[in-house]
Design an enzyme around this catalytic site. Sequence first.
Site: not given
Length: 220
Positions: A44, A135, A139, A163, A205
């Site tokens: 990440d 993204c 998330y 998140y 993803e």
Amino acid sequence: MRTTDVLWADASEIYEAILAHPFVTGLTDGTLPHSAFRHYIVQDAHYLRGYARALALCAAKAPDEHALTMFCAHAGGAIAAEQELHTELLGALDLTAEAAAALPVAPATQAYVSYLLAAAYSGSYAEAVAAVLPCYWIYARVGEHLVEAGSPDPLYARWIATYGGAEFQQVVDDVLAATDAIGETVSAAELARMRHHFTTTSRYEWMFWDGGYREETWPV
């Protein structure tokens, strides 16, 4: 229909597959090995450096000052997230940020970042935004889902809180609003390209979570 409704409908099955992935379910029941989470955090960090560049390209192509300043701020925020949250999590996993940066970029990470940058460089503003949107959005949706479930592992609970929080959701809501504004002006052909990019990066993803779970490395 709003453009965001169209895009989400295209990728809804991918999102459900992400929620069912053992990496994600392992966060909430605490069964995900720390080695897999460590691999994910390292990747990440690599990913966010490329993602920040893609966001900067969205800013460069933005048609108005509001979108320009928003994507510039988000590009800086992606780097800040790497420096702050990742440093904290890596420390808990006995790895420094410097050591993490020296580890190889995994195949899914390389492919995802390469696709993002290609779409953002070569495509229109609308295409660039569609490519970076999963993204943000996935998330936020995953974070919302995980907050409800919680985690017995303090390390995973810390990640989930980032998140699944209201601050991140506001960031995502701003980008969704910008996407819908784009959708009011694009041609049918450009909307088709937006849908293609959104679905493709949504698939990436899933691949990114999967690569973390498998602690993916290059086969040769």
